[in-house]
Design a protein around this motif. Structure first.
Motif, PDB file in Angstrom:
ATOM      1  N   UNK A  36     -11.266   7.766   0.200  1.00 30.43           N
ATOM      2  CA  UNK A  36      -9.883   7.347  -0.174  1.00 30.43           C
ATOM      3  C   UNK A  36      -9.192   8.927  -0.410  1.00 30.43           C
ATOM      4  N   UNK A  37      -8.988   9.920   0.208  1.00 29.88           N
ATOM      5  CA  UNK A  37      -8.102  11.343   0.119  1.00 29.88           C
ATOM      6  C   UNK A  37      -7.254  10.644   1.494  1.00 29.88           C
ATOM      7  N   UNK A  38      -7.685  10.242   2.404  1.00 29.62           N
ATOM      8  CA  UNK A  38      -6.253  10.538   3.656  1.00 29.62           C
ATOM      9  C   UNK A  38      -6.503   8.912   4.266  1.00 29.62           C
ATOM     10  N   UNK A  39      -5.850   8.939   4.947  1.00 30.47           N
ATOM     11  CA  UNK A  39      -6.091   7.443   6.388  1.00 30.47           C
ATOM     12  C   UNK A  39      -5.960   6.285   5.121  1.00 30.47           C
ATOM     13  N   UNK A  40      -6.799   5.146   5.965  1.00 30.47           N
ATOM     14  CA  UNK A  40      -6.638   3.703   5.393  1.00 30.47           C
ATOM     15  C   UNK A  40      -7.173   3.482   3.599  1.00 30.47           C
ATOM     16  N   UNK A  62     -12.177  17.796  -1.517  1.00 27.98           N
ATOM     17  CA  UNK A  62     -12.362  18.316  -3.114  1.00 27.98           C
ATOM     18  C   UNK A  62     -10.453  18.609  -2.884  1.00 27.98           C
ATOM     19  N   UNK A  63     -10.159  19.128  -2.444  1.00 30.77           N
ATOM     20  CA  UNK A  63      -8.166  19.110  -2.169  1.00 30.77           C
ATOM     21  C   UNK A  63      -7.137  17.725  -1.708  1.00 30.77           C
ATOM     22  N   UNK A  64      -8.552  16.820  -0.658  1.00 31.59           N
ATOM     23  CA  UNK A  64      -7.449  15.969  -1.139  1.00 31.59           C
ATOM     24  C   UNK A  64      -7.247  14.842  -1.260  1.00 31.59           C
ATOM     25  N   UNK A 106     -14.236  -3.365  -5.578  1.00 28.92           N
ATOM     26  CA  UNK A 106     -15.120  -1.967  -4.219  1.00 28.92           C
ATOM     27  C   UNK A 106     -14.376  -2.176  -2.695  1.00 28.92           C
ATOM     28  N   UNK A 107     -13.816  -1.383  -2.707  1.00 33.03           N
ATOM     29  CA  UNK A 107     -13.453  -1.506  -1.385  1.00 33.03           C
ATOM     30  C   UNK A 107     -13.800  -0.261  -0.885  1.00 33.03           C
ATOM     31  N   UNK A 108     -15.341  -0.253   0.129  1.00 33.98           N
ATOM     32  CA  UNK A 108     -16.405   0.163   0.814  1.00 33.98           C
ATOM     33  C   UNK A 108     -15.943   0.938   2.471  1.00 33.98           C
ATOM     34  N   UNK A 109     -15.010   1.621   2.465  1.00 37.34           N
ATOM     35  CA  UNK A 109     -13.629   2.116   3.394  1.00 37.34           C
ATOM     36  C   UNK A 109     -14.535   3.210   3.763  1.00 37.34           C
ATOM     37  N   UNK A 207      -6.619   1.707  14.507  1.00 32.41           N
ATOM     38  CA  UNK A 207      -5.678   2.083  13.612  1.00 32.41           C
ATOM     39  C   UNK A 207      -5.553   3.657  13.319  1.00 32.41           C
ATOM     40  N   UNK A 208      -3.969   4.046  13.586  1.00 34.58           N
ATOM     41  CA  UNK A 208      -3.315   5.393  14.186  1.00 34.58           C
ATOM     42  C   UNK A 208      -3.849   6.579  12.829  1.00 34.58           C
ATOM     43  N   UNK A 209      -4.992   6.754  13.261  1.00 35.05           N
ATOM     44  CA  UNK A 209      -6.077   8.150  11.264  1.00 35.05           C
ATOM     45  C   UNK A 209      -5.882   9.082  12.358  1.00 35.05           C
ATOM     46  N   UNK A 210      -5.954   9.917  11.069  1.00 36.24           N
ATOM     47  CA  UNK A 210      -6.909  11.311  12.080  1.00 36.24           C
ATOM     48  C   UNK A 210      -7.765  11.013  12.797  1.00 36.24           C
TER      49      UNK A 210
END
Length: 301
Positions: A36-40, A62-64, A106-109, A207-210
């Motif tokens: 959950x810290x980035x992307x989708x 932790x920073x994200x 729950x979303x296992x992403x 998906x245009x993620x990092x």
């Protein structure tokens, strides 16, 4: 089975809401999202938070997570945890349940996209890492949460990929992991149905993620491997578009959802298309050359 029953099953698998199924409102619901810290994951947190959900995010950064928590403000819980760590994920579910009184969705992403490599070339530890995060990590996320979801008649989404059913040169570890996630989600859907809870599988193309950019744009061979896909299948969607798809899938308790839509034909006709595609690619000399180039690059000091 009657034609009507067959058609109804197909529509249900496509995630199209059937009469009487209703709308699953996430307002006030507690939603756990891994990665959950980035992307989708972060995009979905924003989307569901905007719809009134209480969002709980896990990530190894932790920073994200701190940035996400600051951005979302209220109705957010963050947990630093690695989905490979079964004990840590069990602790997350217990802590979240204690803090919020329960868990609904729950979303296992969480997942990784490894650099292109063949099975002969890939380091075994790299192969294990992909499966540990992408597949076993989904199990570690879902397993401790099932009782909570059943008790609250909630919903679980596991994030697979079009790679689960389409050939991907140089990406066997990723394909294997996402095919496993697909089967986990299908099994879970059947297991939960009799208890009034639900589960579904989400499939995405690119998906245009990092992570995707690092694999397909920053890597010359990765870009060339992607170019072997037909042009419509190379269309990318943003993390925000993927999040909208996921939010919609949760709202209608979809058993299956896929984006971009260009992949739909392949997904539905995979039994035929894959026989043809595998034969064509196996005979394609350009594919032979790409594999040799990939293995030659990997053998350099």
């Amino acid at each position: 089975m009657s034609v009507l029953a067959t058609a109804t099953g197909i529509v249900r698998d496509l995630g199209v809401p059937l009469p009487g199924r209703g709308h699953y409102d996430v307002r006030g619901k507690v939603v756990l999202i891994t990665g959950g810290g980035d992307g989708i994951g972060l995009a979905l947190a924003r989307e569901l938070h905007g719809r009134g959900a209480v969002v709980a995010l896990t990530d190894i950064d932790p920073a994200a997570l701190a940035r996400a928590g600051t951005e979302l403000g209220s109705r957010v819980h963050t947990f630093v945890a690695d989905v490979r760590d079964r004990v840590a994920m069990e602790a997350v579910v217990r802590a979240l349940s204690t803090e919020t009184g329960g868990l609904d969705v729950v979303v296992a992403n969480a997942g990784v996209t490894p650099p292109p490599a063949t099975l002969r070339q890939i380091d075994p530890e790299g192969f294990d890492r992909v499966l540990d995060i992408n597949l076993t990590g989904v199990f570690n996320t879902v397993r401790p949460a099932i009782d909570e979801v059943v008790a609250r008649r909630g919903h679980i989404v596991v994030v697979s990929s079009a790679a689960a059913f389409a050939p991907g040169l140089g990406g066997a570890s990723y394909m294997i992991s996402k095919a496993g996630v697909e089967q986990l989600g299908r099994a879970l859907r059947l297991e939960l149905a009799g208890f009034g809870a639900s589960a579904g599988v989400a499939y995405f193309g690119v998906v245009d993620t990092r992570l995707a950019k690092a694999t397909l744009d920053d890597d010359a061979l990765g870009a060339e491997l992607e170019a072997r896909l037909p042009r419509p299948l190379r269309r990318r969607i943003t993390a925000e578009q993927a999040a909208e798809v996921l939010a919609g899938a949760i709202a209608r308790r979809a058993g299956r959802t896929l984006a971009p839509a260009a992949w739909q034909g392949w997904a539905l006709l995979r039994g035929f298309v894959n026989v043809v595609a595998d034969g064509v690619l196996a005979a394609d000399r350009r594919c032979h050359t790409l594999i040799r180039e990939l293995e030659a690059r990997g053998s350099r000091p």
